[in-house]
Write a protein that holds these residues in place. Sequence first.
Motif, PDB file in Angstrom:
ATOM      1  N   THR A 185     -18.588 124.046  54.382  1.00 36.38           N
ATOM      2  CA  THR A 185     -17.565 124.942  54.927  1.00 36.38           C
ATOM      3  C   THR A 185     -16.323 124.087  55.202  1.00 36.38           C
ATOM      4  O   THR A 185     -16.436 122.929  55.609  1.00 36.38           O
ATOM      5  CB  THR A 185     -18.012 125.583  56.254  1.00 36.38           C
ATOM      6  N   GLY A 186     -15.132 124.643  54.939  1.00 35.65           N
ATOM      7  CA  GLY A 186     -13.920 123.832  55.072  1.00 35.65           C
ATOM      8  C   GLY A 186     -13.816 122.801  53.959  1.00 35.65           C
ATOM      9  O   GLY A 186     -13.181 121.761  54.107  1.00 35.65           O
ATOM     10  N   GLY A 187     -14.415 123.093  52.833  1.00 36.28           N
ATOM     11  CA  GLY A 187     -14.521 122.122  51.734  1.00 36.28           C
ATOM     12  C   GLY A 187     -13.240 121.896  50.951  1.00 36.28           C
ATOM     13  O   GLY A 187     -13.201 121.018  50.083  1.00 36.28           O
ATOM     14  N   THR A 188     -12.175 122.655  51.216  1.00 33.49           N
ATOM     15  CA  THR A 188     -10.885 122.346  50.583  1.00 33.49           C
ATOM     16  C   THR A 188      -9.985 121.594  51.574  1.00 33.49           C
ATOM     17  O   THR A 188      -8.835 121.303  51.264  1.00 33.49           O
ATOM     18  CB  THR A 188     -10.150 123.625  50.108  1.00 33.49           C
ATOM     19  N   GLY A 189     -10.504 121.251  52.724  1.00 32.41           N
ATOM     20  CA  GLY A 189      -9.736 120.501  53.730  1.00 32.41           C
ATOM     21  C   GLY A 189      -9.808 119.006  53.473  1.00 32.41           C
ATOM     22  O   GLY A 189     -10.386 118.551  52.483  1.00 32.41           O
ATOM     23  N   PHE A 190      -9.216 118.230  54.380  1.00 30.92           N
ATOM     24  CA  PHE A 190      -9.087 116.786  54.200  1.00 30.92           C
ATOM     25  C   PHE A 190     -10.466 116.123  54.064  1.00 30.92           C
ATOM     26  O   PHE A 190     -10.804 115.574  53.018  1.00 30.92           O
ATOM     27  CB  PHE A 190      -8.306 116.228  55.392  1.00 30.92           C
ATOM     28  N   ILE A 191     -11.286 116.162  55.101  1.00 26.35           N
ATOM     29  CA  ILE A 191     -12.577 115.465  55.053  1.00 26.35           C
ATOM     30  C   ILE A 191     -13.570 116.249  54.193  1.00 26.35           C
ATOM     31  O   ILE A 191     -14.363 115.677  53.436  1.00 26.35           O
ATOM     32  CB  ILE A 191     -13.119 115.241  56.481  1.00 26.35           C
ATOM     33  N   GLY A 192     -13.464 117.574  54.237  1.00 27.45           N
ATOM     34  CA  GLY A 192     -14.374 118.406  53.447  1.00 27.45           C
ATOM     35  C   GLY A 192     -14.268 118.128  51.955  1.00 27.45           C
ATOM     36  O   GLY A 192     -15.292 117.984  51.265  1.00 27.45           O
ATOM     37  N   SER A 193     -13.054 118.040  51.440  1.00 28.22           N
ATOM     38  CA  SER A 193     -12.878 117.842  49.989  1.00 28.22           C
ATOM     39  C   SER A 193     -13.418 116.478  49.554  1.00 28.22           C
ATOM     40  O   SER A 193     -14.096 116.354  48.531  1.00 28.22           O
ATOM     41  CB  SER A 193     -11.397 117.957  49.608  1.00 28.22           C
ATOM     42  N   HIS A 194     -13.171 115.459  50.381  1.00 26.75           N
ATOM     43  CA  HIS A 194     -13.699 114.121  50.047  1.00 26.75           C
ATOM     44  C   HIS A 194     -15.225 114.111  50.094  1.00 26.75           C
ATOM     45  O   HIS A 194     -15.885 113.424  49.304  1.00 26.75           O
ATOM     46  CB  HIS A 194     -13.130 113.080  51.010  1.00 26.75           C
ATOM     47  N   THR A 195     -15.782 114.904  51.005  1.00 26.49           N
ATOM     48  CA  THR A 195     -17.252 114.968  51.109  1.00 26.49           C
ATOM     49  C   THR A 195     -17.845 115.705  49.916  1.00 26.49           C
ATOM     50  O   THR A 195     -18.889 115.313  49.374  1.00 26.49           O
ATOM     51  CB  THR A 195     -17.652 115.634  52.438  1.00 26.49           C
ATOM     52  N   VAL A 196     -17.161 116.760  49.439  1.00 24.45           N
ATOM     53  CA  VAL A 196     -17.640 117.465  48.231  1.00 24.45           C
ATOM     54  C   VAL A 196     -17.700 116.489  47.062  1.00 24.45           C
ATOM     55  O   VAL A 196     -18.698 116.445  46.319  1.00 24.45           O
ATOM     56  CB  VAL A 196     -16.726 118.667  47.900  1.00 24.45           C
ATOM     57  N   VAL A 197     -16.682 115.664  46.905  1.00 27.83           N
ATOM     58  CA  VAL A 197     -16.673 114.661  45.822  1.00 27.83           C
ATOM     59  C   VAL A 197     -17.884 113.735  45.939  1.00 27.83           C
ATOM     60  O   VAL A 197     -18.631 113.522  44.969  1.00 27.83           O
ATOM     61  CB  VAL A 197     -15.364 113.837  45.861  1.00 27.83           C
ATOM     62  N   GLU A 198     -18.138 113.217  47.124  1.00 29.22           N
ATOM     63  CA  GLU A 198     -19.261 112.274  47.301  1.00 29.22           C
ATOM     64  C   GLU A 198     -20.601 112.976  47.097  1.00 29.22           C
ATOM     65  O   GLU A 198     -21.533 112.403  46.519  1.00 29.22           O
ATOM     66  CB  GLU A 198     -19.200 111.634  48.693  1.00 29.22           C
ATOM     67  N   LEU A 199     -20.714 114.231  47.512  1.00 31.56           N
ATOM     68  CA  LEU A 199     -21.963 114.983  47.304  1.00 31.56           C
ATOM     69  C   LEU A 199     -22.225 115.184  45.814  1.00 31.56           C
ATOM     70  O   LEU A 199     -23.328 114.958  45.310  1.00 31.56           O
ATOM     71  CB  LEU A 199     -21.885 116.356  47.998  1.00 31.56           C
TER      72      LEU A 199
END
Length: 342
Positions: free
Chosen positions: A8-22
Amino acid sequence: MSKLILVTGGTGFIGSHTVVELQQAGFDVVIVDNLSNSKAEVVDNIEKITGKRPLFECFDLSDRALTHEFFKKYTNIEAIIHFAAFKAVGESVQKPLEYYRNNLNALMNLLECMKEYGVNNFVFSSSCTVYGQPDKLPVTETTPRKPAESPYGNTKAVAEDIIRDFAHVNSQAKCLALRYFNPIGAHPSALIGESPVGVPNNLVPYITQTAAGLRKELSIFGNDYNTPDGTPIRDYINVVDLSKAHVVAINRLISGKNKVNYEYFNIGTGNGYSVMELVNAFIKATGVNLPYKIVGRRAGDIEKIWADTTLANNELGWKAEASIEDTLLSAWNWEKKCRNIE
Ligand code: WQD
């Protein structure tokens, strides 16, 4: 049907970087975001980085019916990482009800759906703000929490209590909070980064916008604190290092390695930098001049905080790796990309 991680919040600052790492760790991801503080093009840029396009649903998680509809559609959610929240400290002082309603209703809707639809793994984006101004430094996870300095900070503290109480009566749920210190920097590709709306509240985006000529000069909020150079001290953590901590947390829960069903960890570097030290490190790393002036203190600021990261290092097996210079350079490269500066 492959298992999905809901971010959730995956287009935000930390969220988007976490989607990449996942994705780079082999997970499939579905993003839920209402785009109240981010743009849909972030999904395109995530795909450019990883070659995999995450699924994306745009709706407001504080809407209970829509959240239930989502879980009826996506019956293969293996875990949730919950970033979606309003997060501007100053704004929260002016609009407390919006902050409590949005941040806490979204959380409670998610927890209710976890129980109803059998999703058992939950990682929560928390913050060192729950410690207030600690009496003793560095802060460990046993450092007493203090009353929050803002409604925003209080939503994080109350959220942790809600998750703790939820986990207590739902033994199948495995919950874990990551208490971030100060996230800064950007992905090395410069395709995703921090995109504050309007005038940045946070130090590093204000620095990079000043360096890019968008702001006349940086105002340093006070140099009369009880610190070596008088400016406040923080533990600045690289956003990619921080994002990797979420992958570690998800794997911990999925593999059942958690010790209890509500855990929390400090995610910082363990090093404190003053504002002046950060300004000088930026100038050294980028070679860019940075005009600044010293002004009065900002209301609500604490004097100094940095993490004791022993628990995350030993129990999670996670440690921050990036240097402050590389991190500041990544923030500058992102700013230049955004402004088409060579
Ligand atoms: C850092 C230091 C300012 C701007 C907040 C939230 C925290 C987390 C990170 C979400 C302070 C000084 C800043 C400027 C300055 N957010 N500063 N001039 O306040 O430590 O933490 O953001 O999770 O929860 O509380 O971060 O970057 O705003 O400030 O001198 O223009 O930089 O006084 O000492 P902060 P920040």
